[in-house]
Write an enzyme that holds these catalytic residues in place. Structure first.
Site, mmCIF file in Angstrom:
data_model
loop_
_atom_site.group_PDB
_atom_site.id
_atom_site.type_symbol
_atom_site.label_atom_id
_atom_site.label_comp_id
_atom_site.label_asym_id
_atom_site.label_seq_id
_atom_site.Cartn_x
_atom_site.Cartn_y
_atom_site.Cartn_z
ATOM 1 N N LYS A 261 5.158 9.511 8.286
ATOM 2 C CA LYS A 261 5.118 8.956 9.652
ATOM 3 C C LYS A 261 6.218 9.505 10.570
ATOM 4 O O LYS A 261 6.134 10.653 11.027
ATOM 5 C CB LYS A 261 5.145 7.431 9.574
ATOM 6 N N ASP B 13 9.509 2.887 -1.040
ATOM 7 C CA ASP B 13 8.500 3.575 -0.240
ATOM 8 C C ASP B 13 8.822 3.284 1.231
ATOM 9 O O ASP B 13 8.445 2.244 1.759
ATOM 10 C CB ASP B 13 7.098 3.098 -0.612
ATOM 11 N N TYR C 220 0.868 -1.187 0.000
ATOM 12 C CA TYR C 220 0.000 0.000 0.000
ATOM 13 C C TYR C 220 0.900 1.231 0.000
ATOM 14 O O TYR C 220 1.856 1.303 0.782
ATOM 15 C CB TYR C 220 -0.891 -0.006 1.246
HETATM 16 P P1 KE4 Z 1 -0.319 8.576 4.450
HETATM 17 O O1 KE4 Z 1 -0.897 9.270 3.243
HETATM 18 O O2 KE4 Z 1 -1.371 7.751 5.216
HETATM 19 O O3 KE4 Z 1 0.473 9.501 5.340
HETATM 20 O O4 KE4 Z 1 0.769 7.511 3.924
HETATM 21 C C1 KE4 Z 1 0.389 6.563 2.962
HETATM 22 C C2 KE4 Z 1 1.346 5.382 3.026
HETATM 23 C C3 KE4 Z 1 2.326 5.256 2.066
HETATM 24 N N1 KE4 Z 1 3.211 4.234 2.092
HETATM 25 C C4 KE4 Z 1 3.177 3.304 3.083
HETATM 26 C C5 KE4 Z 1 4.173 2.196 3.082
HETATM 27 C C6 KE4 Z 1 2.189 3.379 4.096
HETATM 28 O O5 KE4 Z 1 2.152 2.436 5.066
HETATM 29 C C7 KE4 Z 1 1.252 4.436 4.074
HETATM 30 C C8 KE4 Z 1 0.144 4.557 5.098
HETATM 31 N N2 KE4 Z 1 0.045 3.486 6.026
HETATM 32 C C9 KE4 Z 1 -1.283 3.265 6.593
HETATM 33 C C10 KE4 Z 1 -1.232 2.096 7.580
HETATM 34 N N3 KE4 Z 1 -0.591 0.940 7.089
HETATM 35 C C11 KE4 Z 1 -1.814 4.492 7.231
HETATM 36 C C12 KE4 Z 1 -3.022 4.276 8.114
HETATM 37 C C13 KE4 Z 1 -4.297 4.755 7.479
HETATM 38 O O6 KE4 Z 1 -4.437 4.614 6.245
HETATM 39 O O7 KE4 Z 1 -5.142 5.288 8.241
#
Ligand code: KE4
Length: 445
Positions: free
Chosen positions: A282, A254, A159
């Site tokens: 994060k 990523d 993801y």
């Molecule tokens: P954000 O747009 O949520 O800041 O980041 C997206 C993203 C991109 N790449 C990786 C590897 C990620 O894990 C994420 C976001 N992770 C999720 C949880 N696995 C965020 C939690 C959520 O979607 O509420």
């Protein structure tokens, strides 16, 4: 007040009331889609209503009904130092006195960029944005602008945020141009995305043999967190590096989740593989909204206003979020043993739970890299989405609900990583292992 009908009120959490959370959730559902501002929080996969959190302190969070939990979500990764880390709070208090955003360059943004470039050697230039999604969306746009190619390779179960073209679920097996997982994404948007099984070098070789000259980049979670924690097989990342270089495609790591998490320099430092570009999020925001993408100077020179690839953001690099990020990164940079301690403590926690599962006769595979890990209810091994998706999610749900009752807050999905923070003490780990033993024992009975 309507009768309390949530499963949690059915005695499953007899000693823990969740009445206020439940009422707030019903209220939230009236004005927020699904009652949450991000689907991952909705508890849909685990049943019952999401807990509304009132505050956090160190390794713990407290819900609106006054219940305390050891926190293994850590806001889905950002809070590697724990909640209300003093240096981060102090940095924010300073900024509040001088202004939170100007829409103009500030000195702190230069300090943040220099810190990221110093700690992650593959980053020669970096652009700050406001989320991991913005970072990955921008990085693939830059890769397309740099190579003049359209196709993007991603991996099933990975993801990268809610970027239209990355919300793609492949057909299994050979590289095909997949249909989107999400409504509202035209087939034309996802037709340039090729989803492959993670940890299969053969699949990547076949794909590049077929499409190589048209592929702009591979984007990969170097340690996957989004199918649960799945490490790269030995030599896998090296193979991605070799194949992309051979065909003139860019390799994007990523590291939104792994950056400054699995080691100070992220997965690329841990595995010794140098990507062309990296995305962050994060941890680099210290709990505030910060994302970043960066890499080779010749690649990043394509970004406007220097080059033709446009990307922008009103609050990119804003003083408040950057101050929190600088405080977090400086703390991590100046704490020589923090990653060794995180690794040792997480190792002890995982070994304790592994033993508890064996004692309870519950089939469990635990994958861990540093302080990110997942308890799979699965005979294992778990090496890709195909194996991860065979996990016993019903058992996960029972374990999750049991751990909530015992005061441990886990990610509300089998397909997410758990995180240990530097604030988790040896006593917290012992308490968690004991709780896991009880929850697993209840499963097996
Ligand atoms: P954000 O747009 O949520 O800041 O980041 C997206 C993203 C991109 N790449 C990786 C590897 C990620 O894990 C994420 C976001 N992770 C999720 C949880 N696995 C965020 C939690 C959520 O979607 O509420």
């Amino acid at each position: 007040m309507s009768e309390d009908v949530s499963p949690q009120s059915s005695g499953s959490t007899a000693s823990r009331s969740h009445d206020r959370s439940r009422r707030l959730f019903r209220q939230a559902e009236k004005t927020i889609p699904g009652g949450v501002n991000s689907p991952a929080r909705a508890f849909r996969a685990v049943g019952g209503d999401p807990l509304f959190i009132e505050r956090g302190e160190g390794a713990r969070i407290y819900d609106v009904d006054g219940n305390s939990y050891l926190d293994y979500v850590g806001s889905w990764g950002p809070l590697i130092l724990g909640h209300c880390y003093p240096e981060i709070t102090a940095a924010l208090e300073q900024v509040l006195k001088t202004g939170t955003s100007f829409g103009a360059p500030t000195e702190r943004e230069v300090e943040m960029a220099e810190l990221i470039c110093e700690i992650v050697p593959s980053i020669e230039m970096v652009r700050l944005v406001n989320s991991g999604t913005e970072a990955t969306m921008s990085a693939i746009r830059v890769a397309r602008g740099f190579t003049g190619r359209d196709l993007v390779v991603k991996f099933i179960g990975c993801y990268h945020g809610h970027v239209d073209s990355l919300l793609v679920k492949a057909g299994s097996g050979v590289a095909t141009l997949g249909m989107s997982d999400s409504g509202g994404v035209p087939a034309s948007f996802s037709s340039t995305t090729i989803p492959l099984p993670f940890n299969s070098v053969e699949a990547v070789e076949e794909c590049f043999a077929r499409y190589g000259e048209k592929i702009a980049c591979i984007i990969v979670e170097p340690v996957v967190g989004n199918m649960g924690c799945v490490p790269p097989a030995p030599g896998y990342l090296e193979a991605l590096r070799e194949i992309t270089a051979k065909y003139g495609a860019l390799l994007i790591f990523d590291e939104v989740m792994t950056g400054f998490r699995v080691s100070r320099g992220g997965a690329q430092e841990l595995y010794g593989v140098r990507p062309d570009m990296t995305t962050f999020g994060k941890v680099i925001g210290g709990g505030l909204p910060v994302g970043a993408y960066g890499g080779r100077k010749d690649v990043m020179s394509k970004v406007a206003p220097l080059g033709p690839v446009y990307q922008a953001g009103t609050l990119s690099g804003n003083p408040l979020a950057v101050a929190a990020g600088i405080a977090a990164l400086k703390t991590l940079k100046n704490s020589p043993d923090v990653y060794k301690q995180l690794d040792q403590r997480a190792g002890r926690l995982v070994e304790g739970v592994r033993k508890a599962a064996a004692d309870a006769g519950v089939a469990m595979t635990i994958n861990r890299v540093g302080s990110m890990f997942t308890f799979f209810f699965n005979g294992g091994p778990v090496t890709d989405w195909d194996s991860s998706s065979k996990s016993d999610t019903k058992r996960f749900v029972s374990f999750f609900q049991g751990m909530i009752e015992l005061g441990c807050y886990l990610p509300c999905s089998q397909y997410e990583a758990m995180f240990l923070s530097a604030a988790h003490s040896d006593d917290d780990i012992a308490e968690t292992i004991a709780s896991a033993g009880k929850a697993l024992g209840a499963l097996a009975s």
